[in-house]
Design a protein around this motif. Structure first.
Motif, short mmCIF file in Angstrom:
data_model
loop_
_atom_site.label_atom_id
_atom_site.label_comp_id
_atom_site.label_asym_id
_atom_site.label_seq_id
_atom_site.Cartn_x
_atom_site.Cartn_y
_atom_site.Cartn_z
N MET A 1 0.64 -1.30 0.01
CA MET A 1 0.18 -0.07 0.04
C MET A 1 0.88 1.19 -0.20
O MET A 1 1.83 1.28 0.56
CB MET A 1 -0.82 0.00 1.41
CG MET A 1 -1.79 1.27 1.41
SD MET A 1 -2.96 1.09 2.67
CE MET A 1 -4.31 0.23 1.60
N GLN A 2 0.67 2.19 -0.78
CA GLN A 2 1.35 3.59 -0.77
C GLN A 2 1.10 4.42 0.44
O GLN A 2 0.01 4.60 0.89
CB GLN A 2 0.91 4.36 -2.23
CG GLN A 2 1.45 5.46 -2.33
CD GLN A 2 1.13 6.08 -3.57
OE1 GLN A 2 0.26 5.97 -4.02
NE2 GLN A 2 1.71 7.34 -3.87
N LYS A 3 2.37 4.88 0.79
CA LYS A 3 2.15 5.78 2.06
C LYS A 3 2.41 7.25 1.57
O LYS A 3 2.88 7.34 0.31
CB LYS A 3 3.54 5.63 3.03
CG LYS A 3 3.35 4.31 3.53
CD LYS A 3 2.61 4.41 4.92
CE LYS A 3 2.79 2.77 5.50
NZ LYS A 3 1.83 2.63 6.59
N PHE A 4 1.45 8.25 2.13
CA PHE A 4 1.47 9.57 1.73
C PHE A 4 2.24 10.22 2.56
O PHE A 4 2.02 10.04 3.91
CB PHE A 4 -0.02 9.87 1.65
CG PHE A 4 -0.78 8.99 0.74
CD1 PHE A 4 -0.84 9.23 -0.48
CD2 PHE A 4 -1.59 8.10 1.22
CE1 PHE A 4 -1.58 8.58 -1.58
CE2 PHE A 4 -2.32 7.10 0.08
CZ PHE A 4 -2.32 7.49 -1.21
N LYS A 68 -6.29 7.72 6.92
CA LYS A 68 -5.26 8.80 6.49
C LYS A 68 -4.08 8.63 7.43
O LYS A 68 -2.74 8.41 7.02
CB LYS A 68 -5.59 10.11 6.74
CG LYS A 68 -6.49 10.69 5.55
CD LYS A 68 -7.03 12.08 5.73
CE LYS A 68 -8.01 12.50 4.24
NZ LYS A 68 -8.53 13.81 4.55
N ASN A 71 -2.17 5.37 6.54
CA ASN A 71 -1.45 5.39 5.34
C ASN A 71 -0.73 6.60 5.17
O ASN A 71 -0.10 6.98 4.25
CB ASN A 71 -2.47 5.36 4.39
CG ASN A 71 -3.37 3.96 4.23
OD1 ASN A 71 -2.81 2.87 4.39
ND2 ASN A 71 -4.52 4.18 3.93
N CYS A 72 -0.11 7.04 6.33
CA CYS A 72 0.45 8.22 6.23
C CYS A 72 2.13 8.26 6.60
O CYS A 72 2.32 7.07 7.25
CB CYS A 72 0.29 9.61 7.14
SG CYS A 72 0.46 9.45 8.87
N GLN A 73 2.96 8.60 5.99
CA GLN A 73 4.51 8.63 6.34
C GLN A 73 4.85 10.09 6.99
O GLN A 73 5.01 10.79 6.10
CB GLN A 73 5.20 8.31 5.23
CG GLN A 73 6.78 8.22 5.24
CD GLN A 73 7.63 7.70 4.14
OE1 GLN A 73 7.01 7.63 3.05
NE2 GLN A 73 8.68 7.98 4.14
N SER A 123 2.23 17.30 -4.20
CA SER A 123 1.76 16.67 -5.59
C SER A 123 1.27 18.09 -6.53
O SER A 123 0.95 17.58 -7.95
CB SER A 123 0.87 15.77 -5.62
OG SER A 123 -0.39 16.25 -4.98
#
Length: 158
Positions: A1-4, A68, A71-73, A123
């Protein structure tokens, strides 16, 4: 899973909001539902339906924030060596080459972006053009009406 990516301040703001929703808002709306139920017929009870709708909004926001945060970095700009380059979390001052207009932006995560507070998403077209560049560099940002050229005046690691 992509971290944001997210700044420390952004994570703290989300955690504070989550805490407020769980400890203040949720109990308040549960009490409002209980009070409305005591008024009798639920079919025609506007207070009950409004409280249930509010409960749905609160529960939805709680789930959104928890998603959120999972999935956050979190990136602490203070731990990144100062290279003079534009990176996530820095504050950058740019000058429009054509108009000499100066503007300062902090590059933050998508959820923290607020153009009125001069915080732009990593982004966004401007941030994507600036990332990796250094003070004195010139960048071209493509916009719907063409392109704009900016000079990087200052990079601050705050």
């Amino acid at each position: 899973m992509q971290k944001f990516p997210m700044t420390l301040e952004g994570e703290k703001a989300l955690r504070d909001e989550l805490q407020r929703l769980k400890s203040v808002e949720r109990p308040t709306v549960i009490q409002a539902i209980a009070d409305a139920r005591e008024h009798g017929d639920l079919k025609e009870n506007a207070e009950y339906h409004a409280a249930r709708e509010q409960q749905g909004f609160i529960e939805g926001r709680i789930q959104e924030i928890e998603g959120k945060l999972s999935n956050c970095q979190v990136i602490d700009i203070k731990t990144i060596p100062r290279t003079g380059k534009v990176l996530f979390g820095v504050t950058v001052t740019i000058i429009n080459v054509d108009t000499d207009e100066e503007v300062e932006y902090k590059i933050v995560g998508d959820d923290e972006a607020d153009i009125k507070a001069n915080r732009i998403s990593v982004s966004s077209p401007i941030a994507r053009a600036l990332i990796g560049k250094e003070e004195g560099d010139t960048v071209v940002v493509k916009i719907p009406s063409g392109s704009v050229e900016y000079e990087i005046d200052q990079v601050k690691h705050l």
